[in-house]
Scaffold this active site. Sequence first.
Site, PDB file in Angstrom:
ATOM      1  N   GLY A  89       0.587  -1.590   0.373  1.00 42.49           N
ATOM      2  CA  GLY A  89      -0.133   0.054   0.426  1.00 42.49           C
ATOM      3  C   GLY A  89       0.867   0.977  -0.426  1.00 42.49           C
ATOM      4  N   THR A 119      16.833   8.383  -0.342  1.00 42.37           N
ATOM      5  CA  THR A 119      17.620   6.884  -0.853  1.00 42.37           C
ATOM      6  C   THR A 119      18.514   7.595  -1.758  1.00 42.37           C
ATOM      7  OG1 THR A 119      15.954   5.697   0.233  1.00 42.37           O
ATOM      8  CG2 THR A 119      17.688   4.736  -0.906  1.00 42.37           C
ATOM      9  N   ARG A 129       1.105  -5.255  -5.786  1.00 44.56           N
ATOM     10  CA  ARG A 129       1.122  -6.442  -5.844  1.00 44.56           C
ATOM     11  C   ARG A 129       1.153  -7.193  -6.756  1.00 44.56           C
ATOM     12  NH1 ARG A 129      -2.683  -3.948  -2.126  1.00 44.56           N
ATOM     13  NH2 ARG A 129      -1.317  -3.697  -0.509  1.00 44.56           N
ATOM     14  N   SER A 130       1.922  -8.712  -6.260  1.00 44.54           N
ATOM     15  CA  SER A 130       2.133  -9.751  -7.443  1.00 44.54           C
ATOM     16  C   SER A 130       2.532 -11.249  -6.673  1.00 44.54           C
ATOM     17  CB  SER A 130       4.094  -8.630  -8.244  1.00 44.54           C
ATOM     18  OG  SER A 130       4.561 -10.195  -8.547  1.00 44.54           O
ATOM     19  N   ASP A 181       4.974  -5.714   5.865  1.00 46.31           N
ATOM     20  CA  ASP A 181       5.999  -6.782   5.517  1.00 46.31           C
ATOM     21  C   ASP A 181       6.121  -8.229   4.889  1.00 46.31           C
ATOM     22  OD1 ASP A 181       3.192  -6.591   7.203  1.00 46.31           O
ATOM     23  OD2 ASP A 181       3.720  -8.865   7.494  1.00 46.31           O
ATOM     24  N   GLY A 182       4.455  -7.712   4.066  1.00 43.79           N
ATOM     25  CA  GLY A 182       4.880  -8.372   2.857  1.00 43.79           C
ATOM     26  C   GLY A 182       5.668  -7.747   2.067  1.00 43.79           C
ATOM     27  N   THR A 194       4.099   2.485   5.219  1.00 43.26           N
ATOM     28  CA  THR A 194       2.318   1.598   5.681  1.00 43.26           C
ATOM     29  C   THR A 194       2.249   2.648   6.523  1.00 43.26           C
ATOM     30  OG1 THR A 194       1.430   0.328   6.062  1.00 43.26           O
ATOM     31  CG2 THR A 194       3.476   0.093   7.117  1.00 43.26           C
ATOM     32  N   ASP A 233      -0.113   1.870   8.592  1.00 42.76           N
ATOM     33  CA  ASP A 233      -0.532   0.966   9.583  1.00 42.76           C
ATOM     34  C   ASP A 233       0.265   1.763  10.944  1.00 42.76           C
ATOM     35  OD1 ASP A 233      -3.304   0.718   8.134  1.00 42.76           O
ATOM     36  OD2 ASP A 233      -2.294  -1.784   7.530  1.00 42.76           O
ATOM     37  N   ASP A 292       2.139  -0.688  11.524  1.00 42.05           N
ATOM     38  CA  ASP A 292       2.373  -2.323  12.320  1.00 42.05           C
ATOM     39  C   ASP A 292       3.413  -2.823  12.279  1.00 42.05           C
ATOM     40  OD1 ASP A 292       1.635  -2.227   9.354  1.00 42.05           O
ATOM     41  OD2 ASP A 292       0.098  -3.932   8.865  1.00 42.05           O
ATOM     42  N   ARG A 346     -25.873  13.300  17.862  1.00 43.73           N
ATOM     43  CA  ARG A 346     -25.628  12.087  17.693  1.00 43.73           C
ATOM     44  C   ARG A 346     -24.602  11.306  18.189  1.00 43.73           C
ATOM     45  NH1 ARG A 346     -26.765  13.244  11.335  1.00 43.73           N
ATOM     46  NH2 ARG A 346     -29.363  13.249  11.332  1.00 43.73           N
ATOM     47  N   ARG A 406      -5.672  -3.655  10.191  1.00 42.66           N
ATOM     48  CA  ARG A 406      -6.254  -4.573   9.881  1.00 42.66           C
ATOM     49  C   ARG A 406      -5.858  -4.659  10.893  1.00 42.66           C
ATOM     50  NH1 ARG A 406      -4.104  -5.928   4.124  1.00 42.66           N
ATOM     51  NH2 ARG A 406      -2.361  -4.348   5.102  1.00 42.66           N
ATOM     52  N   GLY A 438     -11.685  11.626  21.373  1.00 39.68           N
ATOM     53  CA  GLY A 438     -12.537  10.700  21.173  1.00 39.68           C
ATOM     54  C   GLY A 438     -13.515  10.279  21.887  1.00 39.68           C
ATOM     55  N   HIS A 469     -22.618  14.925  22.721  1.00 39.26           N
ATOM     56  CA  HIS A 469     -22.566  13.636  20.902  1.00 39.26           C
ATOM     57  C   HIS A 469     -21.356  12.813  21.608  1.00 39.26           C
ATOM     58  CE1 HIS A 469     -19.686  16.533  21.121  1.00 39.26           C
ATOM     59  NE2 HIS A 469     -18.307  15.499  20.488  1.00 39.26           N
ATOM     60  N   ILE A 496      -8.720   8.793   1.382  1.00 45.83           N
ATOM     61  CA  ILE A 496      -8.614   9.639   1.915  1.00 45.83           C
ATOM     62  C   ILE A 496      -7.608   9.915   3.065  1.00 45.83           C
ATOM     63  CG2 ILE A 496     -10.884  11.686   1.321  1.00 45.83           C
ATOM     64  CD1 ILE A 496     -10.425  11.900   4.328  1.00 45.83           C
TER      65      ILE A 496
HETATM   66  P1  ATP Z   1       0.744  -3.496   3.253  1.00 49.07           P
HETATM   67  O1  ATP Z   1       0.891  -4.031   4.446  1.00 49.07           O
HETATM   68  O2  ATP Z   1       0.950  -1.654   3.396  1.00 49.07           O
HETATM   69  O3  ATP Z   1      -0.397  -3.674   2.665  1.00 49.07           O
HETATM   70  P2  ATP Z   1       2.502  -4.767   2.297  1.00 49.07           P
HETATM   71  O4  ATP Z   1       4.288  -4.755   1.688  1.00 49.07           O
HETATM   72  O5  ATP Z   1       2.215  -5.597   3.296  1.00 49.07           O
HETATM   73  O6  ATP Z   1       2.213  -3.944   2.513  1.00 49.07           O
HETATM   74  P3  ATP Z   1       1.468  -6.884   0.518  1.00 49.07           P
HETATM   75  O7  ATP Z   1       0.731  -7.002  -0.193  1.00 49.07           O
HETATM   76  O8  ATP Z   1       1.282  -8.122   1.609  1.00 49.07           O
HETATM   77  O9  ATP Z   1       1.872  -5.181   1.276  1.00 49.07           O
HETATM   78  O10 ATP Z   1       3.197  -7.280  -0.408  1.00 49.07           O
HETATM   79  C1  ATP Z   1       4.023  -6.510  -0.692  1.00 49.07           C
HETATM   80  C2  ATP Z   1       4.407  -7.992  -2.207  1.00 49.07           C
HETATM   81  O11 ATP Z   1       5.417  -8.131  -1.429  1.00 49.07           O
HETATM   82  C3  ATP Z   1       2.827  -8.899  -2.323  1.00 49.07           C
HETATM   83  O12 ATP Z   1       2.466  -8.108  -3.952  1.00 49.07           O
HETATM   84  C4  ATP Z   1       3.971  -9.777  -3.265  1.00 49.07           C
HETATM   85  O13 ATP Z   1       4.999  -9.214  -4.547  1.00 49.07           O
HETATM   86  C5  ATP Z   1       5.556  -9.557  -2.249  1.00 49.07           C
HETATM   87  N1  ATP Z   1       4.760 -10.700  -1.185  1.00 49.07           N
HETATM   88  C6  ATP Z   1       4.794 -10.205   0.331  1.00 49.07           C
HETATM   89  N2  ATP Z   1       4.489 -11.607   0.412  1.00 49.07           N
HETATM   90  C7  ATP Z   1       5.568 -12.473   0.479  1.00 49.07           C
HETATM   91  C8  ATP Z   1       6.769 -13.680   0.229  1.00 49.07           C
HETATM   92  N3  ATP Z   1       5.324 -14.666   1.404  1.00 49.07           N
HETATM   93  N4  ATP Z   1       7.450 -14.718  -0.225  1.00 49.07           N
HETATM   94  C9  ATP Z   1       7.228 -13.460  -1.336  1.00 49.07           C
HETATM   95  N5  ATP Z   1       7.288 -12.144  -1.992  1.00 49.07           N
HETATM   96  C10 ATP Z   1       6.115 -11.503  -1.098  1.00 49.07           C
END
Ligand code: ATP
Length: 321
Positions: free
Chosen positions: A11, A23, A72-73, A103-104, A126, A128, A130, A163, A172, A187, A216, A251
Site C-alpha cells: 500500500g 535514498t 502487488r505481485s 511486512d509482506g 505503511t 498502519d 503495524d 448523535r 487491519r 474521541g 454527542h 483519504i
Molecule cells: P501493506 O501492509 O501496506 O499493504 P505490504 O508490503 O505488507 O504493505 P503486501 O501486499 O503484503 O503488502 O506485500 C507486497 C508484495 O510483497 C506482494 O504483492 C508480493 O509481491 C511480495 N510478498 C509478500 N509476501 C511475500 C512472500 N511470503 N514471499 C515473497 N514475496 C512476498
Amino acid sequence: EKKLAILTSGGDAPGMNAAIRATAKIAESCGFEVYGIRRGYLGMLNDEIFLMTGRFVSGIIDKGGTVLLTARSEEFKQARFREIAANNLKKKGINYLVVIGGDGSYRGANLLYKEYGIKVVGIPGTIDNDIYGTDYTLGFDTCLNTILDAMSKIRDTATSHERTILIQVMGRHAGDLALHACIAGGGDGIMIPEMDNPIEMLALQLKERRKNGKLHDIVLVAEGVGNVLDIEKKLRGHINSEIRSVVLGYIQRGGTPSGFDRVLASRMAAKAIEVLNNGEAGVMVGIEKNEMVTHPLDEVDSTEKRKSIEKDYELALLLSK
Ligand code: ATP
C-alpha cells in the site's frame, strides 16, 4: 561498481517519496549508481528498471503516494518468478536494493537476499504502523493528522444533531491509528483489533456520558475489528441516541506528508545507506526511542511481536470517559 535499486511495494503511504528522494541522493553521494524500479516486485519481474537521474527525485519531497508506483505481485511469491526478477537485477549488475513497504514486502526482500545474495535493506512505509521493530512507520503521522482533521469536521454534525458517530479508520492488524486519533482528537470510545471490545462496555461508557450531560459521541473503530455497519447495528440494541457510521477510506492514505514523516523518511534513508556501506544487509531500519536502529528481516512480523499498546489503550479509555 556499486549499483543500487529502489522500489516501493504494498500500500502507498505519504512519505514514500521523501524516502525515495533521500535514498537516491545519499546513495549517489556515496558513490552508488542509482536505479528505480516501477511497480514494486511486479516491475522487477517485468524489467521496469531504469537509471534514476537526480531530476527524477526533484520536487517530490512534499508529494503523497509514490512516484515509483506500487503494486502487488502474487507471482513473485513463487520461486521460478523470483528467479526471473533477480536475473533482471543481475543483468544490470544491480546488487543492492532498498525496499520501501510493509511486512509482506519485507518477506519478498528477505527471499531475494537469501536466495540470490542481493544486499537488501527495508524501510517501513505503511500508514498502519503495524511493523515490528520500529516505533513509527512512514505515513502514520500524516494519516493520523488526516483523521484528526476529519474528526473535527464530523464532530460538528455529531454535536449539532446530538448523535453517536462511529468513524472507521484503517488498521487491519494494528489499532494505532484509532488509538492515537482517539487520544489526540478527544474521541469518546475506541475499538481496536488487539482488544476484545465487548459492545456492552462501549454502550455503558456512552450511556454514562449522556447521563453526565454530553450531547454527542465520536467512536473510533479500527477496520480490523469488523464491519462498522455491523457494529452500528449491534450498538443500536444498547443505546437510545441516533447512530451514524463513517468509513474514512482512502483519504487516509493520501496527501502531503507531515514534517515528521519527511524527517523520518530522510533519517531512515540515511540509515539504510549507512548499513549497506558497512557491508550489512538483510535488515530493516526503524526508529526506537528516537534512535535509528536495524533488525534482521527474519524477525519482522506484523502481528506477533509488536510493541505493547496497553498503556495507550488505558490512556485512551481514561480520556474518552
Ligand atoms: P501493506 O501492509 O501496506 O499493504 P505490504 O508490503 O505488507 O504493505 P503486501 O501486499 O503484503 O503488502 O506485500 C507486497 C508484495 O510483497 C506482494 O504483492 C508480493 O509481491 C511480495 N510478498 C509478500 N509476501 C511475500 C512472500 N511470503 N514471499 C515473497 N514475496 C512476498
